[in-house]
Design an enzyme around this catalytic site. Structure first.
Site, PDB file in Angstrom:
ATOM      1  N   SER A   1       0.827  -1.210   0.000  1.00 29.92           N
ATOM      2  CA  SER A   1       0.000   0.000   0.000  1.00 29.92           C
ATOM      3  C   SER A   1       0.864   1.264   0.000  1.00 29.92           C
ATOM      4  CB  SER A   1      -0.901  -0.003   1.232  1.00 29.92           C
ATOM      5  OG  SER A   1      -0.099   0.038   2.398  1.00 29.92           O
TER       6      SER A   1
ATOM      7  N   CYS B   1      -3.407  -4.521  -7.912  1.00 22.95           N
ATOM      8  CA  CYS B   1      -2.956  -3.124  -7.979  1.00 22.95           C
ATOM      9  C   CYS B   1      -3.247  -2.534  -9.351  1.00 22.95           C
ATOM     10  CB  CYS B   1      -1.476  -3.023  -7.678  1.00 22.95           C
ATOM     11  SG  CYS B   1      -0.463  -3.749  -8.958  1.00 22.95           S
TER      12      CYS B   1
HETATM   13  P1  NAD Z   1       0.272  -3.579   2.919  1.00 28.37           P
HETATM   14  O1  NAD Z   1       0.967  -2.295   2.640  1.00 28.37           O
HETATM   15  O2  NAD Z   1      -0.711  -3.626   4.030  1.00 28.37           O
HETATM   16  O3  NAD Z   1       1.352  -4.714   3.252  1.00 28.37           O
HETATM   17  C1  NAD Z   1       2.515  -4.872   2.463  1.00 28.37           C
HETATM   18  C2  NAD Z   1       3.642  -5.384   3.347  1.00 28.37           C
HETATM   19  O4  NAD Z   1       3.934  -4.413   4.344  1.00 28.37           O
HETATM   20  C3  NAD Z   1       3.292  -6.692   4.061  1.00 28.37           C
HETATM   21  O5  NAD Z   1       4.407  -7.543   4.015  1.00 28.37           O
HETATM   22  C4  NAD Z   1       2.974  -6.225   5.480  1.00 28.37           C
HETATM   23  O6  NAD Z   1       3.339  -7.187   6.449  1.00 28.37           O
HETATM   24  C5  NAD Z   1       3.810  -4.978   5.654  1.00 28.37           C
HETATM   25  N1  NAD Z   1       3.169  -3.986   6.535  1.00 28.37           N
HETATM   26  C6  NAD Z   1       1.825  -3.816   6.743  1.00 28.37           C
HETATM   27  N2  NAD Z   1       1.623  -2.778   7.594  1.00 28.37           N
HETATM   28  C7  NAD Z   1       2.836  -2.306   7.924  1.00 28.37           C
HETATM   29  C8  NAD Z   1       3.284  -1.226   8.760  1.00 28.37           C
HETATM   30  N3  NAD Z   1       2.422  -0.474   9.447  1.00 28.37           N
HETATM   31  N4  NAD Z   1       4.609  -1.004   8.870  1.00 28.37           N
HETATM   32  C9  NAD Z   1       5.495  -1.761   8.204  1.00 28.37           C
HETATM   33  N5  NAD Z   1       5.123  -2.798   7.390  1.00 28.37           N
HETATM   34  C10 NAD Z   1       3.818  -3.061   7.253  1.00 28.37           C
HETATM   35  O7  NAD Z   1      -0.377  -4.047   1.535  1.00 28.37           O
HETATM   36  P2  NAD Z   1      -1.351  -5.281   1.272  1.00 28.37           P
HETATM   37  O8  NAD Z   1      -2.682  -4.975   1.860  1.00 28.37           O
HETATM   38  O9  NAD Z   1      -0.678  -6.554   1.636  1.00 28.37           O
HETATM   39  O10 NAD Z   1      -1.432  -5.239  -0.332  1.00 28.37           O
HETATM   40  C11 NAD Z   1      -2.343  -4.444  -1.029  1.00 28.37           C
HETATM   41  C12 NAD Z   1      -1.728  -3.147  -1.493  1.00 28.37           C
HETATM   42  O11 NAD Z   1      -0.585  -3.422  -2.288  1.00 28.37           O
HETATM   43  C13 NAD Z   1      -2.647  -2.327  -2.378  1.00 28.37           C
HETATM   44  O12 NAD Z   1      -2.516  -0.973  -2.036  1.00 28.37           O
HETATM   45  C14 NAD Z   1      -2.112  -2.576  -3.783  1.00 28.37           C
HETATM   46  O13 NAD Z   1      -2.395  -1.570  -4.724  1.00 28.37           O
HETATM   47  C15 NAD Z   1      -0.663  -2.679  -3.509  1.00 28.37           C
HETATM   48  N6  NAD Z   1       0.027  -3.377  -4.572  1.00 28.37           N
HETATM   49  C16 NAD Z   1       0.778  -2.650  -5.440  1.00 28.37           C
HETATM   50  C17 NAD Z   1       1.409  -3.278  -6.497  1.00 28.37           C
HETATM   51  C18 NAD Z   1       2.225  -2.497  -7.489  1.00 28.37           C
HETATM   52  O14 NAD Z   1       2.968  -3.102  -8.232  1.00 28.37           O
HETATM   53  N7  NAD Z   1       2.100  -1.187  -7.532  1.00 28.37           N
HETATM   54  C19 NAD Z   1       1.287  -4.659  -6.661  1.00 28.37           C
HETATM   55  C20 NAD Z   1       0.520  -5.376  -5.738  1.00 28.37           C
HETATM   56  C21 NAD Z   1      -0.103  -4.727  -4.687  1.00 28.37           C
END
Ligand code: NAD
Length: 503
Positions: free
Chosen positions: A232, A287
Site C-alpha cells: 500500500s 494493484c
Molecule cells: P500492505 O501495505 O498492508 O502490506 C505490504 C507489506 O507491508 C506486508 O508484508 C505487510 O506485512 C507490511 N506492513 C503492513 N503494515 C505495515 C506497517 N504499518 N509497517 C510496516 N510494514 C507493514 O499491503 P497489502 O494490503 O498486503 O497489499 C495491497 C496493497 O498493495 C494495495 O494498495 C495494492 O495496490 C498494492 N500493490 C501494489 C502493487 C504495485 O505493483 N504497484 C502490486 C501489488 C499490490
C-alpha cells in the site's frame, strides 16, 4: 514441526534450513472462503532477523563470485520445477488467498516468466566499454552486486511478487532476505523450497516472517543494502523514507486508482468483457484492477449493459469450477470494502449494482462481495479518492476524451490506465497526453512482460527503477567505471620494472 494444537507452523528459512521460530508472537493464516485456520505464521524475533541477514552476508562472499552461467543454470532448473508443481502451487495459493484456481495459476505463471528472464542473466548483466577515450586509454563498466538485499511483499500476489524480487536479485549475484505477507505466506514458502531444490545455495535466500517490527528492522539493518517493497501507499512511503534514511537503495511499488476511458466508437462487447474482468476479477484485489471507468459522450448509455455483464459473473469459492469472483482476503477487508460501499451511498453516488452479502451456498462464512457498480461518481467522493481494493467499480462521465484525460492526470496515482477505442488517432493522443506509467490500448490490465519493467508512476511508485526487466538489473547492481591505460611496450621502450617502481 507442528504446534500443540496440531495446526502446521510456517517456518523461517535461514542459512538453507527451514526452522521453527522461537517467537511468542504468532498469527493465523486463514482460508478466506471458509475461515479454516490453515497454519500459524511467526513474527520473527530481532535475533532471528539478524541471523538471516548474517547468513546472507556470509553467503555473499562466495555467491558474488559464482560464474554467471552457474547462476543462470539454477534458474533454468527452477523454472522447470515451478512448471512441474504448478497445480500444487495454485491449490496452496487459492486456499490461503481466495482467488480462483485459474487466477492462482496466472499468479504463479507471471512470476515464472520472471524466473525465465533470470535464466537469461548472462545477456542482461552486461557492462559497457569505450575504446580509446584518450591515447591508450579505455573506459568500461562492471555491474557488481550490492550484497544482502531484502524484499517485502503484499498479500494479493503471493507467488508473482516474491518472484519479481528474489530471482533477479540472486541472479545478479546478491543474497536475499524475503519478508512475505503474513496473510498468505504458504505458497511463497513452497516456492522457496523449490528454489533450494533448484540449487540456490544455503544463505543466498533467507525468509523471515512478521509485521511492522520486522519491516522496520529490515529498513534499519546496517548490513542490508537495498529494499524492494510492494504494497500500500501508506506503508510503502514509510518504508521508502525509513530505509532511504538508513542509506539503502529503495524501490516501492504502491497503491493505485486505475481509470479506463471508453470512447463511443469502442467495440462494445469486447470492451464490456474487458472492463468486467479487470474490475471484478480477483475480487478487485489487484494493484492494476480497473476501478474507475470514464464513459465519454454516447458511451454513457452503456451503464445498463455494464451492469448486465457484471451480473453474469459467478461469486463462489476459488476452488469451485466456474467461479469468477472469489472472497476477499480477510474479514477485515470485507468490513472495509462494505463500509466504503455504504459511504458511497451516503455521499450520493448511484448504486447501480449492490454486491454486498451475496448468498454463496456451502461457503456461508466466506468474505464475499459480488460485483458492485456506482454511477454518478464525482472527484470529491471517498469511493473515488480511496483505493477500495474490492470488486467495486466507479463509473464517471466526461463530455470529451480531453476532459477524461484531465481527470486521470489530476488523480495522484499513476499505476495503470487504459483506453477503449477503434480510433488509432485517439489512442495515440491518449498515449502521448496521459500521465500514467503503464498504458493499455484496448488492453485493460497492461502489466508489462519481464523483458520490459513494471513502470507505475507518480504516487503509485517511489524510487526510479522498477521491478524486473532491465531496470531491476540496474537496481540490484552498482555500476563501477574503470578507466585503464596500458603502455605499449614497443612504444615506451620495454617492460616497466615494477620492482623498482614499487620501492
Ligand atoms: P500492505 O501495505 O498492508 O502490506 C505490504 C507489506 O507491508 C506486508 O508484508 C505487510 O506485512 C507490511 N506492513 C503492513 N503494515 C505495515 C506497517 N504499518 N509497517 C510496516 N510494514 C507493514 O499491503 P497489502 O494490503 O498486503 O497489499 C495491497 C496493497 O498493495 C494495495 O494498495 C495494492 O495496490 C498494492 N500493490 C501494489 C502493487 C504495485 O505493483 N504497484 C502490486 C501489488 C499490490
Amino acid at each position: 514441526m507442528t504446534t500443540s494444537n496440531a495446526i502446521p507452523t510456517v517456518k523461517l528459512l535461514i542459512d538453507g534450513e527451514f526452522i521453527e521460530s522461537t517467537t511468542q508472537d504468532w498469527r493465523d493464516v486463514v482460508n478466506p472462503a471458509t475461515q479454516e485456520v490453515l497454519a500459524r505464521v511467526p513474527f520473527a524475533t530481532a535475533e532471528e532477523i539478524d541471523r538471516a541477514v548474517a547468513s546472507g552476508q556470509k553467503a555473499f562472499k562466495t555467491w558474488r563470485k559464482t560464474p554467471i552461467g552457474a547462476r543462470a543454470r539454477i534458474f533454468l532448473k527452477y523454472q522447470q520445477l515451478i512448471r512441474e508443481n504448478m497445480k500444487e502451487l495454485a491449490a496452496i495459493l487459492t486456499a490461503e488467498q481466495g482467488k480462483t484456481l485459474a487466477d492462482a495459476e496466472g499468479d504463479v505463471f507471471r512470476g515464472l516468466e520472471v524466473v525465465e528472464h533470470a535464466a537469461g542473466i548472462g545477456n542482461l548483466q552486461l557492462g559497457e566499454l569505450a575504446n580509446n577515450v584518450a591515447a591508450g586509454v579505455d573506459t568500461y563498466t562492471l555491474l557488481q552486486p550490492l550484497g544482502v538485499c531484502a524484499g517485502i511483499t503484499p498479500f494479493n500476489f503471493p507467488a508473482m511478487i516474491p518472484l519479481w524480487m528474489f530471482p533477479m536479485a540472486i541472479a545478479t549475484g546478491n543474497t536475499f532476505v524475503l519478508k512475505p505477507s503474513e496473510q498468505d505466506p504458504m505458497v511463497t514458502m513452497r516456492l522457496c523450497e523449490l528454489a533450494l531444490e533448484a540449487g540456490v545455495p544455503p544463505g543466498v535466500l533467507n525468509v523471515v516472517h512478521g509485521g511492522p517490527d520486522v519491516v522496520n528492522a529490515i529498513c534499519d539493518h546496517p548490513d542490508i543494502k537495498a529494499v524492494s517493497f510492494v504494497g500500500s501507499t501508506k506503508v510503502g512511503t514509510h518504508v521508502y523514507n525509513r530505509a532511504s534514511q538508513a542509506g539503502k537503495r529503495v524501490q516501492c511499488m504502491m497503491g493505485a486508482k486505475n481509470h479506463a476511458i471508453v470512447l463511443p466508437d469502442a467495440h462494445k462487447e469486447q470492451t464490456l468483457n474487458a472492463i468486467a474482468g479487470a474490475a471484478f476479477g480477483a475480487a478487485g484485489q489487484r494493484c492494476m484492477a480497473l476501478s474507475v471507468v470514464v464513459l465519454v459522450g454516447e458511451a454513457q448509455a452503456w451503464i445498463p449493459d455494464l451492469v448486465a455483464k457484471a451480473q453474469t459473473l459467478k461469486v463462489n469459492a476459488g476452488v469451485e469450477a466456474g467461479t469468477d469472483v472469489g472472497p476477499l482476503v480477510s474479514c477485515a477487508a470485507l468490513d472495509r470494502v462494505s463500509g466504503l460501499i455504504e459511504r458511497g451511498v451516503q455521499e450520493g453516488a448511484r448504486l447501480e449494482l449492490d454486491g454486498r452479502n451475496p448468498s454463496v451456498s456451502g461457503y456461508e462464512n466466506g468474505n464475499f462481495v459480488g460485483p458492485t457498480i456506482f454511477s454518478g461518481v464525482t472527484r470529491e467522493m471517498t469511493i473515488y479518492q480511496e483505493e477500495i481494493f474490492g470488486p467495486v467499480l466507479c463509473v464517471m462521465a466526461a463530455a470529451t476524451m480531453d476532459e477524461a484525460i484531465e481527470l486521470i492526470n489530476a488523480n495522484p496515482n499513476g499505476n495503470g490506465t487504459a483506453i477503449f477505442t477503434r480510433s488509432g488517432a485517439a489512442a495515440r493522443h491518449f498515449q502521448e497526453e496521459i500521465d500514467v506509467g503503464q498504458v493499455g490500448i484496448n488492453v485493460p490490465i497492461p502489466v508489462p512482460v519481464p523483458m520490459f519493467s513494471f513502470t507505475g508512476s507518480r504516487a503509485s511508485k517511489l524510487g526510479d527503477l522498477g521491478p524486473y526487466g532491465k531496470q531491476v538489473v540496474q537496481f540490484y547492481t552498482q555500476t563501477k567505471t574503470i578507466t585503464e591505460r596500458w603502455f605499449d611496450e614497443n612504444e615506451v621502450g620495454g617492460p616497466v620494472n615494477t620492482t623498482i617502481n614499487l620501492k
